[in-house]
Design an enzyme around this catalytic site. Structure first.
Site: not given
Length: 533
Positions: A358, A360-364, A424, A477
């Site tokens: 999961c 997207a958007p790719g920060g982690k 996530d 979250c």
């Protein structure tokens, strides 16, 4: 044939009808329960709106012949404001007004169109993107539309309660209601807030915006009357409106009740934090620079900032990302301080095989690759959102195996187990409403159970892909225990997983000391081959 148009009149200022026995000021009337939100992917036009149904007052009921079937009583989640006409013409959400692109009227109409789209179940970022394209908006106009739309979403319960108290019928089409709510949000900033425009400017430009749209040009006098009445009677109208929880907190009643039940000692702070404008927090790419060096870079550009985490820096004044020094060169990324805890908790080392499910958007994903040389698979069901993952990694100068598939499926997996898995999982996103204020109006209470069921399937599936002694970090979250702590506890029991130290539930905070979204972290280790025999 004469076309029927929606009509709306101001509610008279005469004394209110006597209240029924047992009623008290500020208590909702029967059938007044605020609407429940709905997930953006499944919302119906009538659901997810913060307005409440209001019965006709001081009007005799018309005599009608008995109907074969009596009409069912309104549900508690139905909207409060009544529909103002019987014949509905197609709404022209994409109509481009003949207004100056840099005018407040142009921005107000764009914001109103986005609010109307949210009413049909569209997420606010997508709604704004559609408006930007339809209006061929300039960057300046886009910024103004976005600012007004987000302000309006954070104050939607308050604005619609005020609107309900000043009008006899629901403003229709929904875009007209959106225009009035957007204007009220500008005239009525949160406590201690500074109005972004002069009051007379807002009224004048809102009237001009109404006049420029063919669907409700006939209502421009009503727009003028409603807004001017609010300015004349502001104190009285606000005092009455704020007796209702919907207006006081700007959340549906079910949301308020859920937060209060889960966090009885902190529910007011949690709700208040969700109504604050979020900060712009950056994650420093330690492969290219350091926190100390980057703070010096910001200072050289006249930007005030402070360190708020190991790799986190918060700007004192938010700016467009392309104005951030080094952003386009991959020196920094935008990421909430709470979300920046994920990659370090995963404990990655060079040479590991890592899955970011999961993603997207790719920060982690980017953060993981900044910390170690690993073989990373970034998985997500949404192929379109995966394009953002690839773009973000390219900007950072990093690479990963970007794969589109549901995380609960296995047909994409090559059979080789991972050393680390970041899960996530999907959730109601109730912990990030300050960044996405439309979520509270789009969600329904029943979404919690549905998403928790899906997340459990994902966790069970990913656990089979983790090697013995490997670690899985469960992240959500959400604020709802059903999606966080209860989910983690049940997962540990099902699989005999060893639970390691992790922060658990982080409540949203908006203060000088702590400023982050609401997230939940649970870290598990899979028993080794020897212990599993």
């Amino acid at each position: 044939m004469t076309e029927k148009r929606p009509t709306l009149t101001l509610k008279p200022k005469a004394a209110r009808p006597a209240k029924s026995a047992g009623s008290r000021p500020g208590q909702p009337r029967p059938g007044n329960a605020p609407g429940q939100g709905r997930a953006a992917s499944t919302a119906r036009p009538q659901e997810g709106r913060p307005a409440q149904q209001r019965s006709s007052e001081a009007r005799p009921a018309p005599q009608r012949a008995p109907a074969p079937e009596s009409r069912p009583a309104p549900r508690a989640d139905e909207t409060r404001l009544r529909h103002s006409h019987e014949v509905r013409n197609p709404v022209q959400l994409d109509y481009r007004p003949d207004l100056k692109p840099d005018s407040l009227a142009f921005a107000l109409l764009g914001a109103a169109s986005s609010l109307a789209r949210v009413r049909t179940g569209t997420a606010l970022p997508q709604a704004l993107a559609e408006v930007f394209q339809a209006y061929d908006a300039t960057p300046q106009a886009r910024g103004a539309m976005q600012d007004i739309a987000y302000r309006s979403m954070r104050q939607l319960g308050r604005s619609e309660t005020l609107l309900h108290s000043m009008t006899t019928k629901a403003p229709e089409p929904p875009m007209l209601a959106g225009l009035l709510c957007a204007a009220l949000a500008l005239l009525d900033p949160p406590e201690a807030g500074v109005p972004p425009y002069e009051a007379f400017t807002v009224v004048d430009q809102a009237v001009g915006a109404a006049a420029a749209h063919p669907d409700f040009a006939h209502a421009k006098a009503m727009v003028n009357a409603v807004l001017r009445r609010f300015l004349r009677e502001r104190d009285q109208l606000l005092a009455e409106a704020l007796r209702e929880p919907l207006a006081r907190w700007n959340y549906p009643q079910w949301w308020i009740d859920s937060v209060r039940g889960a966090y009885p000692d902190a529910w007011e702070q949690v709700l208040a934090a969700g109504n604050q404008q979020p900060p712009l927090t950056l994650r420093i790419n330690v492969r290219k620079t350091s926190v100390e060096q980057y703070l010096q870079t910001l200072a050289a550009h006249g930007m005030e900032a402070r360190q708020v985490g190991p790799s986190a820096v918060r700007l004192a004044v938010p700016v467009n990302v392309h104005q951030i020094p080094g952003f386009d060169d991959g020196l920094v990324s935008v990421q909430d301080a709470g979300a920046q805890l994920a990659a370090p908790l995963l404990d990655v080392h060079d040479g590991m095989r890592v899955l970011d499910a999961c993603a997207a958007p790719g920060g982690k994903s980017g953060h993981i690759l900044e910390l170690a040389e690993v073989e990373l698979t970034a998985l997500d069901v949404d192929a379109r959102r995966l394009q953002r993952v690839a773009q973000n990694l390219q900007r950072l100068g990093l690479s990963a195996n970007v794969t589109s598939s549901p995380a609960e499926a296995r047909d994409w997996w090559d059979g080789n187990q991972y050393d680390r898995i970041l899960a996530d999982v999907p959730c109601t996103a109730s912990g990030i409403v300050r960044r996405h204020p439309d979520i509270r109006w789009l969600r329904r209470k029943s979404d919690t159970h549905q998403l928790a069921t899906l997340s459990a399937k994902i966790l069970d599936n990913l656990w089979q892909m983790l090697r013995p002694d490997g670690k899985l970090l469960f992240v959500t979250c959400s604020l709802w225990p059903q999606e966080s702590e209860a989910q983690a506890a049940a997962f540990a029991v099902r699989h005999g997983a060893v639970r390691l130290d992790a922060p658990g539930q982080l409540l949203p905070r908006s203060s000088a000391g702590q400023d982050h979204d609401g997230l939940f972290y649970a870290l598990f280790q899979k028993p080794g081959a020897a212990s599993s025999r």
